[in-house]
Write an enzyme that holds these catalytic residues in place. Structure first.
Site, PDB file in Angstrom:
ATOM      1  N   VAL A 103       0.829  -1.210   0.000  1.00  0.00           N
ATOM      2  CA  VAL A 103       0.000   0.000   0.000  1.00  0.00           C
ATOM      3  C   VAL A 103       0.862   1.260   0.000  1.00  0.00           C
ATOM      4  O   VAL A 103       0.389   2.351   0.280  1.00  0.00           O
ATOM      5  CB  VAL A 103      -0.957   0.000   1.226  1.00  0.00           C
ATOM      6  CG1 VAL A 103      -1.990  -1.117   1.099  1.00  0.00           C
ATOM      7  CG2 VAL A 103      -0.193  -0.128   2.544  1.00  0.00           C
ATOM      8  N   ASP A 104       2.155   1.089  -0.354  1.00  0.00           N
ATOM      9  CA  ASP A 104       3.117   2.192  -0.211  1.00  0.00           C
ATOM     10  C   ASP A 104       3.313   3.031  -1.477  1.00  0.00           C
ATOM     11  O   ASP A 104       4.011   4.034  -1.441  1.00  0.00           O
ATOM     12  CB  ASP A 104       4.468   1.630   0.261  1.00  0.00           C
ATOM     13  CG  ASP A 104       4.981   0.493  -0.637  1.00  0.00           C
ATOM     14  OD1 ASP A 104       4.751   0.529  -1.869  1.00  0.00           O
ATOM     15  OD2 ASP A 104       5.613  -0.444  -0.098  1.00  0.00           O
ATOM     16  N   HIS A 119      -4.676  -3.845  -2.452  1.00  0.00           N
ATOM     17  CA  HIS A 119      -5.149  -3.563  -1.085  1.00  0.00           C
ATOM     18  C   HIS A 119      -5.278  -2.075  -0.807  1.00  0.00           C
ATOM     19  O   HIS A 119      -5.315  -1.672   0.350  1.00  0.00           O
ATOM     20  CB  HIS A 119      -4.209  -4.225  -0.072  1.00  0.00           C
ATOM     21  CG  HIS A 119      -4.234  -5.729  -0.141  1.00  0.00           C
ATOM     22  ND1 HIS A 119      -3.237  -6.520   0.361  1.00  0.00           N
ATOM     23  CD2 HIS A 119      -5.156  -6.579  -0.672  1.00  0.00           C
ATOM     24  CE1 HIS A 119      -3.532  -7.795   0.143  1.00  0.00           C
ATOM     25  NE2 HIS A 119      -4.683  -7.854  -0.482  1.00  0.00           N
ATOM     26  N   CYS A 181     -19.067  15.537   7.087  1.00  0.00           N
ATOM     27  CA  CYS A 181     -20.268  14.977   7.718  1.00  0.00           C
ATOM     28  C   CYS A 181     -20.040  14.507   9.158  1.00  0.00           C
ATOM     29  O   CYS A 181     -20.965  14.014   9.800  1.00  0.00           O
ATOM     30  CB  CYS A 181     -20.796  13.812   6.873  1.00  0.00           C
ATOM     31  SG  CYS A 181     -19.827  12.299   7.053  1.00  0.00           S
ATOM     32  N   SER A 220       4.511 -14.053   0.480  1.00  0.00           N
ATOM     33  CA  SER A 220       4.346 -15.395   1.023  1.00  0.00           C
ATOM     34  C   SER A 220       2.962 -15.958   0.670  1.00  0.00           C
ATOM     35  O   SER A 220       2.658 -17.104   0.959  1.00  0.00           O
ATOM     36  CB  SER A 220       4.532 -15.383   2.544  1.00  0.00           C
ATOM     37  OG  SER A 220       3.581 -14.531   3.145  1.00  0.00           O
ATOM     38  N   GLY A 246      11.651 -17.541   1.060  1.00  0.00           N
ATOM     39  CA  GLY A 246      10.859 -18.178   2.108  1.00  0.00           C
ATOM     40  C   GLY A 246       9.712 -18.968   1.526  1.00  0.00           C
ATOM     41  O   GLY A 246       9.413 -18.876   0.319  1.00  0.00           O
TER      42      GLY A 246
HETATM   43 ZN    ZN Z   1     -18.015  12.228   5.652  1.00  0.00          ZN
END
Ligand code: ZN
Length: 288
Positions: A103-104, A119, A181, A220, A246
């Site tokens: 996610v980087d 992701h 909101c 993995s 691995g």
């Molecule tokens: Zn909002």
């Protein structure tokens, strides 16, 4: 070239169009730690679960408190030679799409053009109630203003921009809510136990159907979201090549698995690849 290197190079010449799936192993050299050790077991405490996050205020306090400390580590991370090797691989015409479990955003920072963040991405935050979006840096400013007591706190960074924080410290974390909101904010990532948007999965599956094979690097494959593409590749009788230092969940079904020095081997092979002039995939392959 040694035997295994030439074996890999041969795969890349036999099968010209690869769908690439990457995981945390790619970004480890950028200082973003992996979730699991080489045997696939958790290195630290279990990461945050989606249901806990949305149901328990205390979980959100823990997440944002840790994230406030861990985020700068992810934000300031720089891409490394593995990301560059994937840019070379794409530019040589051999990768049709990179699906990353990271996610980087480091593949994009390195220059990869065709990437799906399976992701999600940590540099964005969304409101679960009204859908408003925020830059993660903006949220960081707000969090730091609301939580001066935690500013400059030193803690171990974790792969999702999380960090370790004691229960006592968690209790006085102030959460910033949506300014449109007043709703609940969540990083634009899929937590463990969360659901990947259907159309994102479909795009990945279509890309796999169009590709000659699936190349997994630095994962993995413990999470089903990535593992399912391995299954799909096998069902479609396409080569499944796994480069991971691995054990992985898909080792048994791989056409070729490279364990030791997997990432440096990939870098070595990609640096010597000539641009692809034509593509004519061979038909069918035996697994097992
Ligand atoms: Zn909002």
């Amino acid at each position: 070239m040694d035997k295994i290197t030439s074996q890999l190079a041969e795969f890349f010449s036999l099968y010209p169009n690869w769908l690439v799936l990457t995981g945390a192993g790619i970004s480890a050299d950028s200082g973003i730690p992996t979730y699991r050790d080489t045997s696939g077991t958790w290195l630290r405490n279990r990461p945050i679960q989606h249901q806990e996050f949305v149901q328990q205020r205390e979980s959100r306090q823990r997440y944002w408190g840790r994230s406030m400390i861990g985020w700068p580590n992810v934000r300031d991370a720089r891409c490394n030679a593995n990301h560059s090797a994937l840019v070379d691989f794409e530019q040589s015409g051999r990768s049709t799409l990179v699906i990353t479990q990271n996610v980087d955003r480091l593949h994009q920072a390195a220059g990869s053009q065709n990437v799906i963040d399976l992701h999600g991405r940590l540099d964005r935050v969304v409101c679960l109630d009204c859908g408003a979006g925020y830059e993660r840096d903006r949220v960081q400013q707000e969090l730091e203003e609301l939580n001066p007591q935690h500013r400059g706190f030193e803690a171990m960074a974790r792969p999702d921009g999380d960090a370790d924080l004691s229960a006592e410290q968690v209790r006085d974390v102030n959460i910033w809510d949506c300014e449109v909101c007043g709703g609940m904010l969540k990083p634009d990532v899929v937590f463990f136990g969360g659901t990947i948007p259907r159309e994102r999965v479909t795009r990945c599956q279509e890309a796999l159907t169009a590709a000659d094979g699936l190349l997994v690097i630095g994962s993995s494959l413990q999470v089903f979201s990535g593992f399912r593409f391995c299954r799909q590749a096998v069902e479609q009788r396409k080569p499944l090549v796994i480069l991971n230092e691995g054990t992985t969940r898909a080792d048994e079904m791989a056409t070729l698995k490279i364990n030791a020095h997997a990432l440096s081997l990939f870098r070595e092979v990609t640096s010597s690849l000539a641009p692809l002039m034509q593509s004519r995939p061979p038909q069918g392959i035996n697994h097992g």
